[in-house]
Design a protein around this motif. Structure first.
Motif, PDB file in Angstrom:
ATOM      1  N   SER A  79      75.025  -6.789  57.573  1.00 30.06           N
ATOM      2  CA  SER A  79      74.273  -7.411  56.476  1.00 30.06           C
ATOM      3  C   SER A  79      72.792  -7.336  56.804  1.00 30.06           C
ATOM      4  CB  SER A  79      74.700  -8.863  56.265  1.00 30.06           C
ATOM      5  OG  SER A  79      74.430  -9.631  57.419  1.00 30.06           O
ATOM      6  N   ALA A  80      71.984  -7.231  55.775  1.00 33.68           N
ATOM      7  CA  ALA A  80      70.532  -7.143  55.954  1.00 33.68           C
ATOM      8  C   ALA A  80      69.846  -7.775  54.766  1.00 33.68           C
ATOM      9  CB  ALA A  80      70.093  -5.691  56.118  1.00 33.68           C
ATOM     10  N   ARG A  81      68.609  -8.206  55.001  1.00 33.58           N
ATOM     11  CA  ARG A  81      67.795  -8.788  53.933  1.00 33.58           C
ATOM     12  C   ARG A  81      66.403  -8.185  54.026  1.00 33.58           C
ATOM     13  NH1 ARG A  81      67.567 -13.684  50.858  1.00 33.58           N
ATOM     14  NH2 ARG A  81      65.432 -14.357  50.405  1.00 33.58           N
ATOM     15  N   THR A  82      65.899  -7.670  52.923  1.00 35.68           N
ATOM     16  CA  THR A  82      64.571  -7.060  52.863  1.00 35.68           C
ATOM     17  C   THR A  82      63.761  -7.737  51.773  1.00 35.68           C
ATOM     18  OG1 THR A  82      65.395  -4.908  53.637  1.00 35.68           O
ATOM     19  CG2 THR A  82      63.276  -4.926  52.501  1.00 35.68           C
ATOM     20  N   GLU A  83      62.580  -8.222  52.135  1.00 36.85           N
ATOM     21  CA  GLU A  83      61.681  -8.845  51.167  1.00 36.85           C
ATOM     22  C   GLU A  83      60.436  -7.973  51.020  1.00 36.85           C
ATOM     23  OE1 GLU A  83      60.876 -12.852  52.298  1.00 36.85           O
ATOM     24  OE2 GLU A  83      62.991 -13.459  52.305  1.00 36.85           O
ATOM     25  N   LEU A  84      60.096  -7.656  49.786  1.00 38.47           N
ATOM     26  CA  LEU A  84      58.970  -6.764  49.500  1.00 38.47           C
ATOM     27  C   LEU A  84      58.087  -7.373  48.421  1.00 38.47           C
ATOM     28  CD1 LEU A  84      60.966  -3.406  49.336  1.00 38.47           C
ATOM     29  CD2 LEU A  84      59.578  -4.207  51.252  1.00 38.47           C
ATOM     30  N   ALA A  85      56.785  -7.049  48.482  1.00 33.98           N
ATOM     31  CA  ALA A  85      55.823  -7.530  47.493  1.00 33.98           C
ATOM     32  C   ALA A  85      55.309  -6.359  46.665  1.00 33.98           C
ATOM     33  CB  ALA A  85      54.657  -8.238  48.185  1.00 33.98           C
ATOM     34  N   TYR A  86      55.182  -6.592  45.372  1.00 30.74           N
ATOM     35  CA  TYR A  86      54.604  -5.609  44.449  1.00 30.74           C
ATOM     36  C   TYR A  86      53.471  -6.273  43.674  1.00 30.74           C
ATOM     37  CZ  TYR A  86      58.411  -2.271  45.223  1.00 30.74           C
ATOM     38  OH  TYR A  86      59.279  -1.375  45.786  1.00 30.74           O
ATOM     39  N   GLY A  87      52.487  -5.469  43.295  1.00 29.52           N
ATOM     40  CA  GLY A  87      51.346  -5.982  42.562  1.00 29.52           C
ATOM     41  C   GLY A  87      51.287  -5.456  41.142  1.00 29.52           C
ATOM     42  N   LEU A  88      50.944  -6.352  40.216  1.00 30.04           N
ATOM     43  CA  LEU A  88      50.710  -5.958  38.825  1.00 30.04           C
ATOM     44  C   LEU A  88      49.210  -5.802  38.619  1.00 30.04           C
ATOM     45  CD1 LEU A  88      53.145  -8.391  36.962  1.00 30.04           C
ATOM     46  CD2 LEU A  88      53.474  -5.939  37.360  1.00 30.04           C
ATOM     47  N   HIS A  89      48.794  -4.575  38.302  1.00 31.69           N
ATOM     48  CA  HIS A  89      47.372  -4.257  38.120  1.00 31.69           C
ATOM     49  C   HIS A  89      47.319  -3.029  37.226  1.00 31.69           C
ATOM     50  CE1 HIS A  89      43.377  -2.646  39.105  1.00 31.69           C
ATOM     51  NE2 HIS A  89      43.062  -3.847  39.536  1.00 31.69           N
ATOM     52  N   LEU A 173      77.805  -2.052  54.645  1.00 31.96           N
ATOM     53  CA  LEU A 173      76.563  -2.835  54.610  1.00 31.96           C
ATOM     54  C   LEU A 173      76.439  -3.584  53.296  1.00 31.96           C
ATOM     55  CD1 LEU A 173      73.677  -3.520  55.766  1.00 31.96           C
ATOM     56  CD2 LEU A 173      72.871  -1.497  54.534  1.00 31.96           C
ATOM     57  N   ALA A 174      76.087  -4.847  53.388  1.00 32.40           N
ATOM     58  CA  ALA A 174      75.667  -5.655  52.235  1.00 32.40           C
ATOM     59  C   ALA A 174      74.175  -5.918  52.397  1.00 32.40           C
ATOM     60  CB  ALA A 174      76.452  -6.957  52.162  1.00 32.40           C
ATOM     61  N   HIS A 175      73.384  -5.365  51.511  1.00 34.72           N
ATOM     62  CA  HIS A 175      71.922  -5.369  51.665  1.00 34.72           C
ATOM     63  C   HIS A 175      71.288  -6.183  50.541  1.00 34.72           C
ATOM     64  CE1 HIS A 175      68.178  -2.725  52.780  1.00 34.72           C
ATOM     65  NE2 HIS A 175      67.956  -4.022  52.883  1.00 34.72           N
ATOM     66  N   ARG A 176      70.725  -7.337  50.890  1.00 33.25           N
ATOM     67  CA  ARG A 176      70.034  -8.182  49.917  1.00 33.25           C
ATOM     68  C   ARG A 176      68.582  -7.740  49.808  1.00 33.25           C
ATOM     69  NH1 ARG A 176      71.345 -11.216  45.777  1.00 33.25           N
ATOM     70  NH2 ARG A 176      73.091 -12.077  47.028  1.00 33.25           N
ATOM     71  N   ILE A 177      68.142  -7.410  48.596  1.00 34.15           N
ATOM     72  CA  ILE A 177      66.761  -6.999  48.328  1.00 34.15           C
ATOM     73  C   ILE A 177      66.093  -8.098  47.497  1.00 34.15           C
ATOM     74  CG2 ILE A 177      65.253  -5.306  47.227  1.00 34.15           C
ATOM     75  CD1 ILE A 177      66.605  -4.129  49.591  1.00 34.15           C
ATOM     76  N   VAL A 178      64.952  -8.597  47.974  1.00 30.34           N
ATOM     77  CA  VAL A 178      64.191  -9.617  47.251  1.00 30.34           C
ATOM     78  C   VAL A 178      62.797  -9.059  46.985  1.00 30.34           C
ATOM     79  CG1 VAL A 178      63.294 -11.963  47.263  1.00 30.34           C
ATOM     80  CG2 VAL A 178      65.494 -11.463  48.366  1.00 30.34           C
ATOM     81  N   LEU A 179      62.439  -8.983  45.715  1.00 31.36           N
ATOM     82  CA  LEU A 179      61.140  -8.458  45.308  1.00 31.36           C
ATOM     83  C   LEU A 179      60.284  -9.585  44.755  1.00 31.36           C
ATOM     84  CD1 LEU A 179      62.317  -5.235  43.414  1.00 31.36           C
ATOM     85  CD2 LEU A 179      61.915  -5.542  45.864  1.00 31.36           C
ATOM     86  N   GLN A 180      59.101  -9.754  45.323  1.00 29.61           N
ATOM     87  CA  GLN A 180      58.142 -10.723  44.808  1.00 29.61           C
ATOM     88  C   GLN A 180      57.056  -9.952  44.060  1.00 29.61           C
ATOM     89  OE1 GLN A 180      58.072 -14.189  44.854  1.00 29.61           O
ATOM     90  NE2 GLN A 180      56.312 -13.888  43.486  1.00 29.61           N
TER      91      GLN A 180
END
Length: 403
Positions: A79-89, A173-180
């Motif tokens: 299992s894995a967890r990935t947190e990523l940030a994206y910008g609105l511009h 693999l169970a991969h949790r993706i979190v997008l901010q």
């Protein structure tokens, strides 16, 4: 801006024609209020006859990102967890792709080695900030609004070496993706020398030395700093100075001649942080806290100690590198402390005993607090003088070395 390719704008180095400009309305060398906001183009340079030199560090945008994932082991599944940030511009890509890349299972049952990460299905999508779709094994993302999106990707890690039991090369693999996703509301300008030299308010740097370029970080609506992966360098910065500005071998570095360097940010959004920094030559130093040290080759590494004039020192290995160094603890200018070590090129050393110690020891321009000023080539009496040419700063000593 909707695009599916990475956009990288090359480094631009240019010099402008001389011309009179407006008088500064504020002291451009004064401390910067970290709570103050200002337009992107900020500090005015005083008019004069010298041309204004410019150096631009452009924005770097990216519409795709490949992951390196570290997974834990839970039974026979990772299992894995990935947190990523994206910008609105308006200038940033809002159609982006997340590639699975490679992964490593971190567990006693597995050898730590990279293997191919594969996604097979997308489930448990929560949030409306982005639309997600699994296409040909990659996650297609359409950024829509500020907020958080979470999803669970099922797949596997290949090329592993795990005992689960026996030898297993493919681990589910169970991969949790979190997008901010955040709207870019402004930028914070910083320079690494502010942290290195403890110079938060005013930055004074030496000429003739590689320097860190200022950087800008994105600010969200709530005034927090974030790092959008669709804009690794979120905004372009142009430096302006009456002294020459030269790009260094690394994309984050430069060298500069003396002068006030104004920082212009290519945006109409609010900008906070550092507005300018000042580059000085050795003549600007009002005080230098430094002392001469003898660095001797030892059985394991080297041994350095302050030189007491007239003292004898045994050379453990006379045929190896033994040097005299000037250790600079602090240097001060009329504008405040120097926020980077003065470069070796500023110092000159002479020795009337060249058969024992030769000067100078090196011509390395890297800024360091340990300035090599002489090489001890044999045993005997060494006399040495060090100075900052054009100033009153001098250091002298004499000592003996024995076998």
């Amino acid at each position: 801006m909707r695009t599916a390719t990475s956009l990288v704008i090359g480094l631009v180095l240019a010099a402008c024609d001389p011309g009179a400009g407006p008088e500064p309305t504020t002291d451009p060398t004064g401390p910067t209020d970290p709570t103050d906001s200002r337009p992107g183009s900020t500090t005015s340079l005083a008019p004069g006859l010298d041309p204004v030199h410019t150096l631009t560090f452009p924005a770097v945008l990216a519409a795709s990102h490949e992951l390196l994932t570290y997974a834990d082991l839970d039974g026979e599944q990772a299992s894995a967890r990935t947190e990523l940030a994206y910008g609105l511009h308006p200038d940033y890509p809002d159609l982006v792709t997340l590639l699975p890349g490679v992964g490593i299972v971190l567990a006693p049952e597995c050898q730590a080695q990279q293997g191919e990460l594969v996604w097979h299905s997308l489930a448990e999508v929560e949030g409306s900030a982005a639309r997600l779709e699994l296409r040909a094994g990659a996650l297609a993302i359409e950024l829509r609004e500020a907020g958080t999106v979470s999803a669970l990707l099922h797949g596997e890690l290949r090329g592993q070496d795990c005992a689960l039991p026996g030898v297993t090369t493919v681990v589910p693999l169970a991969h949790r993706i979190v997008l901010q996703v955040d709207r870019v509301a402004g930028f914070m300008v910083e320079q690494f020398h502010q942290q290195l030299g403890d110079c938060r308010d005013r930055v004074v740097l030496p000429a003739d030395a590689p320097l860190w370029a200022p950087t800008a970080r994105a600010l969200a609506d709530d005034d927090t700093v974030f790092e959008p992966i669709n804009a690794p360098t979120p905004v372009g910065i142009t430096l302006r100075s009456p002294g020459a500005l030269t790009a260094g071998p690394d994309p984050w570095s430069l060298t500069a001649e003396p002068g006030l360097v104004a920082i212009d940010v290519a945006t109409t959004l609010p900008v906070r942080g550092l507005a300018s920094f000042t580059v000085v030559g050795p003549e600007a130093l009002t005080s230098v806290d430094a002392a001469l040290h003898l660095r001797r080759a030892a059985g394991k590494g080297t041994l350095s100690e302050p030189i007491e004039p007239g003292t004898s020192y045994a050379l453990f290995f006379p045929d190896q590198r033994n040097t005299v160094e000037l250790h600079v603890d602090a240097a001060t200018t009329e504008l405040g402390k120097l926020c980077e070590n003065p470069p070796t090129a500023w110092f000159a050393s002479t020795s009337p005993t060249p058969a024992v110690c030769t000067a100078p020891a090196a011509s390395d321009d890297e800024p360091t607090s340990f300035i090599p000023v002489a090489r001890v080539v044999t045993t005997g009496e060494c006399r040495l003088a060090v100075e900052l040419p054009g100033t009153t700063h001098r250091w002298a000593t004499w000592f003996r070395t024995t076998p």
